[in-house]
Design an enzyme around this catalytic site. Structure first.
Site, PDB file in Angstrom:
ATOM      1  N   HIS A  55       0.839  -1.203   0.000  1.00  0.00           N
ATOM      2  CA  HIS A  55       0.000   0.000   0.000  1.00  0.00           C
ATOM      3  C   HIS A  55       0.871   1.248   0.000  1.00  0.00           C
ATOM      4  O   HIS A  55       2.029   1.222   0.437  1.00  0.00           O
ATOM      5  CB  HIS A  55      -1.005   0.015   1.162  1.00  0.00           C
ATOM      6  CG  HIS A  55      -0.449   0.387   2.506  1.00  0.00           C
ATOM      7  ND1 HIS A  55      -1.080   1.278   3.334  1.00  0.00           N
ATOM      8  CD2 HIS A  55       0.656  -0.008   3.172  1.00  0.00           C
ATOM      9  CE1 HIS A  55      -0.377   1.414   4.446  1.00  0.00           C
ATOM     10  NE2 HIS A  55       0.673   0.624   4.381  1.00  0.00           N
ATOM     11  N   CYS A 109       3.701   5.129   5.570  1.00  0.00           N
ATOM     12  CA  CYS A 109       3.672   3.938   6.445  1.00  0.00           C
ATOM     13  C   CYS A 109       5.089   3.382   6.518  1.00  0.00           C
ATOM     14  O   CYS A 109       5.831   3.444   5.532  1.00  0.00           O
ATOM     15  CB  CYS A 109       2.736   2.873   5.865  1.00  0.00           C
ATOM     16  SG  CYS A 109       2.704   1.342   6.833  1.00  0.00           S
ATOM     17  N   GLN A 127      -7.732  -2.190   9.532  1.00  0.00           N
ATOM     18  CA  GLN A 127      -8.953  -1.411   9.749  1.00  0.00           C
ATOM     19  C   GLN A 127     -10.007  -1.850   8.723  1.00  0.00           C
ATOM     20  O   GLN A 127      -9.645  -2.156   7.582  1.00  0.00           O
ATOM     21  CB  GLN A 127      -8.648   0.080   9.604  1.00  0.00           C
ATOM     22  CG  GLN A 127      -7.822   0.628  10.774  1.00  0.00           C
ATOM     23  CD  GLN A 127      -7.213   1.954  10.429  1.00  0.00           C
ATOM     24  OE1 GLN A 127      -7.940   2.926  10.177  1.00  0.00           O
ATOM     25  NE2 GLN A 127      -5.896   2.007  10.369  1.00  0.00           N
ATOM     26  N   SER A 150      -5.978   5.913   9.215  1.00  0.00           N
ATOM     27  CA  SER A 150      -4.549   6.208   9.041  1.00  0.00           C
ATOM     28  C   SER A 150      -4.331   7.317   8.027  1.00  0.00           C
ATOM     29  O   SER A 150      -3.338   8.042   8.085  1.00  0.00           O
ATOM     30  CB  SER A 150      -3.808   4.948   8.582  1.00  0.00           C
ATOM     31  OG  SER A 150      -3.869   3.972   9.622  1.00  0.00           O
ATOM     32  N   HIS A 153      -5.179   5.704   1.009  1.00  0.00           N
ATOM     33  CA  HIS A 153      -4.297   4.656   0.508  1.00  0.00           C
ATOM     34  C   HIS A 153      -4.598   4.282  -0.940  1.00  0.00           C
ATOM     35  O   HIS A 153      -5.738   4.390  -1.402  1.00  0.00           O
ATOM     36  CB  HIS A 153      -4.514   3.330   1.273  1.00  0.00           C
ATOM     37  CG  HIS A 153      -4.592   3.399   2.744  1.00  0.00           C
ATOM     38  ND1 HIS A 153      -3.622   2.874   3.593  1.00  0.00           N
ATOM     39  CD2 HIS A 153      -5.551   3.890   3.581  1.00  0.00           C
ATOM     40  CE1 HIS A 153      -3.992   3.031   4.853  1.00  0.00           C
ATOM     41  NE2 HIS A 153      -5.141   3.650   4.879  1.00  0.00           N
TER      42      HIS A 153
HETATM   43  N1  R2Z Z   1      -1.284  -7.056  11.086  1.00  0.00           N
HETATM   44  C1  R2Z Z   1      -0.258  -6.439  10.548  1.00  0.00           C
HETATM   45  N2  R2Z Z   1       0.412  -6.921   9.514  1.00  0.00           N
HETATM   46  N3  R2Z Z   1       0.178  -5.263  11.056  1.00  0.00           N
HETATM   47  C2  R2Z Z   1      -0.571  -4.555  12.047  1.00  0.00           C
HETATM   48  C3  R2Z Z   1      -1.401  -3.505  11.347  1.00  0.00           C
HETATM   49  C4  R2Z Z   1      -2.360  -2.848  12.320  1.00  0.00           C
HETATM   50  C5  R2Z Z   1      -3.499  -2.219  11.532  1.00  0.00           C
HETATM   51  N4  R2Z Z   1      -2.989  -1.111  10.705  1.00  0.00           N
HETATM   52  C6  R2Z Z   1      -3.833  -0.571   9.785  1.00  0.00           C
HETATM   53  O1  R2Z Z   1      -4.996  -0.938   9.662  1.00  0.00           O
HETATM   54  C7  R2Z Z   1      -3.238   0.498   8.867  1.00  0.00           C
HETATM   55  C8  R2Z Z   1      -4.129   0.639   7.644  1.00  0.00           C
HETATM   56  C9  R2Z Z   1      -3.697  -0.487   6.726  1.00  0.00           C
HETATM   57  C10 R2Z Z   1      -2.244  -0.742   7.046  1.00  0.00           C
HETATM   58  C11 R2Z Z   1      -1.963   0.067   8.245  1.00  0.00           C
HETATM   59  C12 R2Z Z   1      -0.728   0.475   8.601  1.00  0.00           C
HETATM   60  C13 R2Z Z   1      -0.497   1.462   9.704  1.00  0.00           C
HETATM   61  C14 R2Z Z   1      -0.639   2.877   9.152  1.00  0.00           C
HETATM   62  O2  R2Z Z   1       0.002   3.814   9.993  1.00  0.00           O
HETATM   63  P1  R2Z Z   1      -0.610   4.258  11.417  1.00  0.00           P
HETATM   64  O3  R2Z Z   1      -1.984   4.859  11.182  1.00  0.00           O
HETATM   65  O4  R2Z Z   1      -0.654   3.030  12.261  1.00  0.00           O
HETATM   66  O5  R2Z Z   1       0.378   5.306  11.881  1.00  0.00           O
HETATM   67  N5  R2Z Z   1       0.839   1.245  10.194  1.00  0.00           N
HETATM   68  C15 R2Z Z   1       1.009   0.134  10.949  1.00  0.00           C
HETATM   69  O6  R2Z Z   1       0.173  -0.503  11.494  1.00  0.00           O
HETATM   70  C16 R2Z Z   1      -4.574  -1.725  12.456  1.00  0.00           C
HETATM   71  N6  R2Z Z   1      -5.536  -2.593  12.736  1.00  0.00           N
HETATM   72  O7  R2Z Z   1      -4.533  -0.582  12.862  1.00  0.00           O
END
Ligand code: R2Z
Length: 159
Positions: A55, A109, A127, A150, A153
């Site tokens: 992403h 990210c 999310q 976040s 994207h």
């Molecule tokens: N399970 C795996 N591989 N890693 C845990 C991911 C946790 C998840 N993260 C997200 O949903 C955001 C949006 C999509 C990607 C993502 C990345 C975020 C974006 O940056 P931030 O808003 O956090 O500063 N950075 C890391 O988590 C969440 N449930 O919050």
């Protein structure tokens, strides 16, 4: 395909799917009695339990964490972030193979280091808005602009 109330889940530790009965809380590797394995396999083709995505995230002042390796205080508006992401969307329409390079250049990210690669994830990890868009993609397909807490994207499914 599965007899009620059985569901199928993905075990990240064992890297394979297992069967779970939410009523009895039973979980097992083998399919419950009477399941047609061929039908199950083709179902899983169109309903993946996990996907692997890259992403490109552009954060803005309303992001849940308006900071990244690029800036310790992100102040652009959501509209500005969307406009900027549209520019990347155009570049990717012409050449989708640019995704990793553009994510490295611009993503807010920490996955930017890996060309935006989030690795494999199953339901319930990301999310909801992001998960919904990601699980709809075919392999190698790039999403439209997706909003999450976040930021905004572009998502490319790679597996
Ligand atoms: N399970 C795996 N591989 N890693 C845990 C991911 C946790 C998840 N993260 C997200 O949903 C955001 C949006 C999509 C990607 C993502 C990345 C975020 C974006 O940056 P931030 O808003 O956090 O500063 N950075 C890391 O988590 C969440 N449930 O919050």
């Amino acid at each position: 395909i599965l007899p009620e109330p059985w569901t199928i889940r993905y075990s990240r530790s064992k890297k394979r799917e297992y069967f779970f009965n939410p009523e009895t809380k039973a979980s097992q590797w083998e399919a419950p009695e009477g399941v047609d394995e061929d039908k199950l396999r083709s179902f899983l083709e169109t309903h993946p339990l996990r996907v692997r995505c890259l992403h490109l995230l552009i954060k803005h002042k309303e992001s849940r964490r308006p900071a990244s390796h690029r800036s310790e205080d992100i102040t652009i508006s959501k509209e500005e972030a969307i406009e900027e992401l549209k520019g990347y969307q155009e570049k990717l329409k012409n050449d989708p193979t640019l995704f990793e390079e553009l994510a490295k250049e611009r993503s807010d990210c920490s996955s930017f280091k890996r060309g935006g690669d989030l690795g494999y994830f199953g339901k319930g990890e990301m999310q909801p808005s992001f998960e919904k868009a990601a699980f709809k993609l075919k392999i190698n397909e790039i999403s439209d602009i997706v909003e999450s807490d976040s930021g905004v994207h572009l998502i490319k499914r790679v597996a």
